[in-house]
Motif scaffolding. Sequence first.
Motif, PDB file in Angstrom:
ATOM      1  N   LYS A 181       0.830  -1.215   0.000  1.00 27.16           N
ATOM      2  CA  LYS A 181       0.000   0.000   0.000  1.00 27.16           C
ATOM      3  C   LYS A 181       0.860   1.259   0.000  1.00 27.16           C
ATOM      4  O   LYS A 181       0.574   2.244   0.681  1.00 27.16           O
ATOM      5  N   ASP A 183       1.102   3.405  -2.070  1.00 19.33           N
ATOM      6  CA  ASP A 183       0.377   4.558  -2.610  1.00 19.33           C
ATOM      7  C   ASP A 183      -0.225   5.425  -1.510  1.00 19.33           C
ATOM      8  O   ASP A 183      -0.550   6.590  -1.731  1.00 19.33           O
ATOM      9  N   GLU A 184      -0.382   4.856  -0.305  1.00 19.72           N
ATOM     10  CA  GLU A 184      -1.016   5.589   0.782  1.00 19.72           C
ATOM     11  C   GLU A 184      -0.026   6.396   1.618  1.00 19.72           C
ATOM     12  O   GLU A 184      -0.415   7.065   2.572  1.00 19.72           O
ATOM     13  N   ASN A 210       3.229  -1.146  -4.888  1.00 23.35           N
ATOM     14  CA  ASN A 210       1.817  -0.809  -5.012  1.00 23.35           C
ATOM     15  C   ASN A 210       1.125  -2.058  -5.538  1.00 23.35           C
ATOM     16  O   ASN A 210       1.056  -2.293  -6.739  1.00 23.35           O
ATOM     17  N   VAL A 270      -5.754   1.778  -8.642  1.00 21.66           N
ATOM     18  CA  VAL A 270      -4.621   2.654  -8.308  1.00 21.66           C
ATOM     19  C   VAL A 270      -4.489   2.851  -6.807  1.00 21.66           C
ATOM     20  O   VAL A 270      -3.396   2.960  -6.267  1.00 21.66           O
ATOM     21  N   TRP A 275      -0.234   8.656  -6.590  1.00 25.08           N
ATOM     22  CA  TRP A 275       0.560   8.273  -7.761  1.00 25.08           C
ATOM     23  C   TRP A 275      -0.082   8.713  -9.072  1.00 25.08           C
ATOM     24  O   TRP A 275       0.469   8.479 -10.149  1.00 25.08           O
ATOM     25  N   SER A 300       4.418  -0.239 -10.471  1.00 24.70           N
ATOM     26  CA  SER A 300       4.042  -0.903  -9.215  1.00 24.70           C
ATOM     27  C   SER A 300       5.243  -1.422  -8.431  1.00 24.70           C
ATOM     28  O   SER A 300       5.130  -1.684  -7.237  1.00 24.70           O
TER      29      SER A 300
END
Length: 477
Positions: A181, A183-184, A210, A270, A275, A300
């Motif tokens: 994760k 992306d967080e 990701n 996504v 991102w 990713s």
Amino acid sequence: MSAAPTVRAVIARHCQELLADPLLHGDPTLRDIAAQCRQPLRVLLVGNVSTGKSTLLNALIAGPLAATAFEETTSSVTWYHGPELTDPPLPDPGHRSVTTDFPLAGRVMLGDSPGLNTLSDNPRETLRMLGGSDLTGAAAAFVCVLVGGRVDQWAEGLEELAAFSAGPFDLVGNIVVVMAKVDEVDEAVDDIERRVSGDTTTTFRFAAVNQLMAAAARTGAVDDRIVAALDRLRTLPVVHGRSAPAWDRLAEEVGTSLPPGHLKALEQVVGAPAWLPALVAATAGMTTAGAVSEQFERMSRIRTLEAVLSDLADDSDLFTSTAAVLRLRRLAARLKPRPAALVRARLADLTATMHTSGLHRRAAARLVRHTDVGSGLTEHERAAAQALLRWPDAEAEGGAPPASLLSPAPPPSPDTSAAGGDTSDRKTAAEVDAGAVLARWTAYEADPFRDSRSREVAALVIETARHRLRTTRQEES
């Protein structure tokens, strides 16, 4: 001249012979050790519930086979393996197996385990694999899935796992920490890597992934809706600002210019919108789902993780044999005196054979690559030493390794290498100037301030370099 058998093949043969003795007939641990030594490297994914572990697994196996949800979905250990294995023996009768073809099939068996932070009974299945039980060591390598980069919360567990799996060959590198994760997290991946590597004294490999984007790319979730949504977002000034806008703001900006569900489909593959600006820029000019899917996979970072796992598989004999020896030692400790004596005698026979000397060199090569052993030497000098330590012909020398390398060592210093791993050690021994290695590492060993482990590794490098020089002279004459 035929190649020498792998050490794990020798261990499997010892286990089969022990099982033929009436005192040990049918012992389940012995049966599984023999099976493990004949299988690809067993890699267990562990983590808390809702860390994205099963989504990550779906990305690795390139198919939506593992159940995913916000709640607890994994109740037992499930092993994913390639079609070359037919109904493989598993560590425990409660485990499951799934046959599927995937990029690393044939080289690893991937195990998905129950999450650890629940009040159900499911975590017991994972804990049995991690330390102190009859199943400890049934997995020879581990992928620990974390979120938020909070390795400090797992530091004690990582150190215990390293201690349980270090084994008789001073093993490092069989623990991979994956920050899922990603992306967080509002932090650059490289910064996360540096911080995570300094959060614990345990040596581990690291990759930030990701997993939503990776799974989407490999399960066919990137379709024409995703292409259309990215194309529309590319025209919005708000996407090109300093920070990514929230999804609800993007929905307002898009309005009715996209069919219902397109933007939601993009959000699902996504994750958090951090991102999006980079993704929008990277997919400019791409008009097909295949091209966009390829970009999803690259961004990713799933390939970085696969490179690490492939590197582990390259040393499958080392990792599997280490786990097998540890399991045999624990088995002997809990058996009654007579069968325990049989197992210990086999262990003594095994460690006396020169087959294991190659494992000590490979373990030493990993120490040079992933710890501060050899610090102060150039990357070329370290790479040359690694190449010699991996030289197969050195097995013929049969020299005994330093005695202290036969015992577990304290956790080494943190791994500061890149997630993908340095590939400079992938030389061949023929490309190495053994004389230069001998001279440089002799000087390195002579430094009175070197710690004992660095001296022991240096001694192995020196011994191997001398053998290489002798072999070269014999070939020339």
